[in-house]
Design an enzyme around this catalytic site. Sequence first.
Site, PDB file in Angstrom:
ATOM      1  N   ARG A  61      41.684  21.353  35.932  1.00 21.01           N
ATOM      2  CA  ARG A  61      42.896  20.279  35.849  1.00 21.01           C
ATOM      3  C   ARG A  61      43.501  20.650  34.471  1.00 21.01           C
ATOM      4  O   ARG A  61      44.771  20.531  34.373  1.00 21.01           O
ATOM      5  CB  ARG A  61      42.569  19.049  36.541  1.00 21.01           C
ATOM      6  CG  ARG A  61      42.482  19.046  37.903  1.00 21.01           C
ATOM      7  CD  ARG A  61      41.657  17.666  38.377  1.00 21.01           C
ATOM      8  NE  ARG A  61      42.100  16.566  38.265  1.00 21.01           N
ATOM      9  CZ  ARG A  61      41.649  15.237  38.339  1.00 21.01           C
ATOM     10  NH1 ARG A  61      40.265  15.356  38.775  1.00 21.01           N
ATOM     11  NH2 ARG A  61      42.286  14.130  38.043  1.00 21.01           N
TER      12      ARG A  61
ATOM     13  N   ARG B 223      37.262   9.672  43.459  1.00 23.07           N
ATOM     14  CA  ARG B 223      37.927  10.910  44.134  1.00 23.07           C
ATOM     15  C   ARG B 223      37.147  11.923  43.956  1.00 23.07           C
ATOM     16  O   ARG B 223      36.271  12.115  43.178  1.00 23.07           O
ATOM     17  CB  ARG B 223      39.186  11.041  43.014  1.00 23.07           C
ATOM     18  CG  ARG B 223      40.653  10.302  43.604  1.00 23.07           C
ATOM     19  CD  ARG B 223      41.641  10.284  42.775  1.00 23.07           C
ATOM     20  NE  ARG B 223      41.864  11.801  41.986  1.00 23.07           N
ATOM     21  CZ  ARG B 223      42.794  11.923  41.190  1.00 23.07           C
ATOM     22  NH1 ARG B 223      43.800  10.776  40.719  1.00 23.07           N
ATOM     23  NH2 ARG B 223      43.289  13.045  40.781  1.00 23.07           N
TER      24      ARG B 223
ATOM     25  N   ARG C 176      36.078   6.914  36.544  1.00 19.76           N
ATOM     26  CA  ARG C 176      37.019   5.912  37.193  1.00 19.76           C
ATOM     27  C   ARG C 176      36.721   5.815  38.605  1.00 19.76           C
ATOM     28  O   ARG C 176      36.024   6.432  39.450  1.00 19.76           O
ATOM     29  CB  ARG C 176      38.528   6.882  37.121  1.00 19.76           C
ATOM     30  CG  ARG C 176      39.392   6.366  37.788  1.00 19.76           C
ATOM     31  CD  ARG C 176      40.692   7.226  37.931  1.00 19.76           C
ATOM     32  NE  ARG C 176      40.538   8.616  38.204  1.00 19.76           N
ATOM     33  CZ  ARG C 176      41.421   9.543  38.110  1.00 19.76           C
ATOM     34  NH1 ARG C 176      42.619   9.390  37.729  1.00 19.76           N
ATOM     35  NH2 ARG C 176      41.203  10.931  38.239  1.00 19.76           N
TER      36      ARG C 176
ATOM     37  N   ARG D 158      55.427  19.274  37.649  1.00 20.24           N
ATOM     38  CA  ARG D 158      54.184  19.972  37.054  1.00 20.24           C
ATOM     39  C   ARG D 158      54.368  21.294  36.811  1.00 20.24           C
ATOM     40  O   ARG D 158      53.836  21.977  36.330  1.00 20.24           O
ATOM     41  CB  ARG D 158      53.000  19.791  37.870  1.00 20.24           C
ATOM     42  CG  ARG D 158      52.255  18.608  37.581  1.00 20.24           C
ATOM     43  CD  ARG D 158      51.294  18.397  38.693  1.00 20.24           C
ATOM     44  NE  ARG D 158      49.916  18.055  38.149  1.00 20.24           N
ATOM     45  CZ  ARG D 158      49.558  16.697  38.484  1.00 20.24           C
ATOM     46  NH1 ARG D 158      50.079  15.939  38.945  1.00 20.24           N
ATOM     47  NH2 ARG D 158      48.050  16.597  38.186  1.00 20.24           N
TER      48      ARG D 158
ATOM     49  N   LYS E 281      48.322   8.156  33.405  1.00 19.45           N
ATOM     50  CA  LYS E 281      49.915   8.284  34.045  1.00 19.45           C
ATOM     51  C   LYS E 281      49.708   6.958  35.213  1.00 19.45           C
ATOM     52  O   LYS E 281      50.747   6.197  35.288  1.00 19.45           O
ATOM     53  CB  LYS E 281      50.044   9.449  34.670  1.00 19.45           C
ATOM     54  CG  LYS E 281      50.070  10.703  33.687  1.00 19.45           C
ATOM     55  CD  LYS E 281      50.442  12.070  34.144  1.00 19.45           C
ATOM     56  CE  LYS E 281      49.326  12.510  35.213  1.00 19.45           C
ATOM     57  NZ  LYS E 281      48.135  12.645  34.678  1.00 19.45           N
TER      58      LYS E 281
HETATM   59  P1  AP5 Z   1      44.466   7.115  34.973  1.00 22.33           P
HETATM   60  O1  AP5 Z   1      45.622   6.145  34.989  1.00 22.33           O
HETATM   61  O2  AP5 Z   1      43.931   7.255  36.481  1.00 22.33           O
HETATM   62  O3  AP5 Z   1      45.131   8.541  34.544  1.00 22.33           O
HETATM   63  P2  AP5 Z   1      45.940   9.944  35.386  1.00 22.33           P
HETATM   64  O4  AP5 Z   1      46.839  10.374  34.187  1.00 22.33           O
HETATM   65  O5  AP5 Z   1      46.970   8.986  36.406  1.00 22.33           O
HETATM   66  O6  AP5 Z   1      45.067  10.635  35.675  1.00 22.33           O
HETATM   67  P3  AP5 Z   1      44.644  11.671  37.043  1.00 22.33           P
HETATM   68  O7  AP5 Z   1      43.485  12.057  37.171  1.00 22.33           O
HETATM   69  O8  AP5 Z   1      45.356  10.655  38.283  1.00 22.33           O
HETATM   70  O9  AP5 Z   1      45.841  12.691  36.760  1.00 22.33           O
HETATM   71  P4  AP5 Z   1      46.161  13.853  37.465  1.00 22.33           P
HETATM   72  O10 AP5 Z   1      47.154  14.425  37.011  1.00 22.33           O
HETATM   73  O11 AP5 Z   1      44.941  14.946  37.542  1.00 22.33           O
HETATM   74  O12 AP5 Z   1      46.035  13.520  39.211  1.00 22.33           O
HETATM   75  P5  AP5 Z   1      46.944  13.604  40.435  1.00 22.33           P
HETATM   76  O13 AP5 Z   1      46.539  12.542  41.294  1.00 22.33           O
HETATM   77  O14 AP5 Z   1      48.255  13.549  39.773  1.00 22.33           O
HETATM   78  O15 AP5 Z   1      43.368   6.871  34.040  1.00 22.33           O
HETATM   79  C1  AP5 Z   1      42.355   7.648  34.292  1.00 22.33           C
HETATM   80  C2  AP5 Z   1      41.084   6.632  33.929  1.00 22.33           C
HETATM   81  O16 AP5 Z   1      41.198   6.165  32.573  1.00 22.33           O
HETATM   82  C3  AP5 Z   1      41.188   5.247  34.533  1.00 22.33           C
HETATM   83  O17 AP5 Z   1      39.823   4.862  34.946  1.00 22.33           O
HETATM   84  C4  AP5 Z   1      41.912   4.046  33.716  1.00 22.33           C
HETATM   85  O18 AP5 Z   1      41.321   2.945  33.886  1.00 22.33           O
HETATM   86  C5  AP5 Z   1      41.279   4.593  32.199  1.00 22.33           C
HETATM   87  N1  AP5 Z   1      42.463   4.543  31.169  1.00 22.33           N
HETATM   88  C6  AP5 Z   1      43.762   4.730  31.515  1.00 22.33           C
HETATM   89  N2  AP5 Z   1      44.275   4.528  30.253  1.00 22.33           N
HETATM   90  C7  AP5 Z   1      43.259   4.166  29.428  1.00 22.33           C
HETATM   91  C8  AP5 Z   1      43.385   4.122  27.901  1.00 22.33           C
HETATM   92  N3  AP5 Z   1      44.334   3.932  27.322  1.00 22.33           N
HETATM   93  N4  AP5 Z   1      42.219   4.037  27.316  1.00 22.33           N
HETATM   94  C9  AP5 Z   1      40.865   3.891  27.999  1.00 22.33           C
HETATM   95  N5  AP5 Z   1      41.011   3.898  29.279  1.00 22.33           N
HETATM   96  C10 AP5 Z   1      42.166   4.240  29.913  1.00 22.33           C
HETATM   97  O19 AP5 Z   1      46.783  14.983  40.868  1.00 22.33           O
HETATM   98  C11 AP5 Z   1      45.728  15.491  41.318  1.00 22.33           C
HETATM   99  C12 AP5 Z   1      45.840  16.731  42.038  1.00 22.33           C
HETATM  100  O20 AP5 Z   1      46.858  16.817  42.977  1.00 22.33           O
HETATM  101  C13 AP5 Z   1      46.306  17.796  41.135  1.00 22.33           C
HETATM  102  O21 AP5 Z   1      44.695  18.515  40.525  1.00 22.33           O
HETATM  103  C14 AP5 Z   1      46.822  18.923  42.001  1.00 22.33           C
HETATM  104  O22 AP5 Z   1      45.992  19.495  42.773  1.00 22.33           O
HETATM  105  C15 AP5 Z   1      47.696  17.867  42.892  1.00 22.33           C
HETATM  106  N6  AP5 Z   1      49.120  17.602  42.471  1.00 22.33           N
HETATM  107  C16 AP5 Z   1      49.630  16.286  42.199  1.00 22.33           C
HETATM  108  N7  AP5 Z   1      50.759  16.342  41.845  1.00 22.33           N
HETATM  109  C17 AP5 Z   1      51.131  17.842  42.111  1.00 22.33           C
HETATM  110  C18 AP5 Z   1      52.270  18.361  41.613  1.00 22.33           C
HETATM  111  N8  AP5 Z   1      53.363  17.641  41.230  1.00 22.33           N
HETATM  112  N9  AP5 Z   1      52.321  19.832  41.973  1.00 22.33           N
HETATM  113  C19 AP5 Z   1      51.250  20.380  42.274  1.00 22.33           C
HETATM  114  N10 AP5 Z   1      50.045  19.930  42.414  1.00 22.33           N
HETATM  115  C20 AP5 Z   1      50.058  18.460  42.514  1.00 22.33           C
END
Ligand code: AP5
Length: 223
Positions: free
Chosen positions: A177, A166, A132, A93, A18
Amino acid sequence: MTDAPPVLIILGPPGAGKGTQARMLEEDFGLIQLSTGDLLRAAVASGSDAGLRARAVMEAGQLVSDEIVLAILKDRMAEPDMARGIILDGFPRTAGQAAALDALLAASGQKVAAAISLEVDDEAMIGRISGRYTCAACGEGYHDSFKQPARAGVCDKCGGVSFTRRADDNAETVRERLRAYHIQTAPLIAHYENMGVLEPIAAMGPIARIQQELGTVLCRVTA
Ligand code: AP5
């Protein structure tokens, strides 16, 4: 072209890409990436009341309350640059967040232009997240195996030489997660399908191919 700035959502489990894709769409189309994960991490780093309440929940891999997330999001959405159009990364979410977003947009005559669902295999996500890391200066994302800087130890984008990982990027928390995603977030796919805006993308392939498919969707829904 419609007058209202486009509002896109990128849905997908942790590691689906994402953030990677939202940042590239921001660069390619001038939209603003709005990541609730980044906003929450900034709140934690600032030591604000919301950040203190969110920290333990995030480190356990669970979802922060709708109340905290919506307050942070609404503040950010009120800023002037949002008029360029928004890519929501990691929001909504929960069913409550999706209803709040629909109401917020309806109040200004807007609606979600597309909800892009990145479809991936859960098991592969643990490897993706464990490898990552990001540039500490500009936030550009890298991966030990899939995406390394052209010059080892130097960020391609800004030349920074310091990188971070992270606190919630360990296998145990990633499993939690993923569990939270399937229980609380995956049901939103049906919500956006019913609204007629769902855009599923097979997201296990190369980053560039997925970027191209997302670009095609974006051109179509904003035409
Ligand atoms: P990356 O692009 O970083 O993936 P991502 O989907 O953004 O993963 P996140 O871990 O950031 O998602 P998340 O939803 O758990 O975290 P968030 O910060 O939103 O890619 C991952 C890796 O793979 C990278 O190294 C990239 O280079 C590689 N990659 C990408 N595409 C690839 C491909 N096609 N092939 C190979 N490699 C690839 O949330 C964190 C925490 O915050 C949550 O757990 C929760 O506690 C809280 N939170 C955030 N938003 C909310 C909400 N709306 N409501 C409640 N809690 C929330």
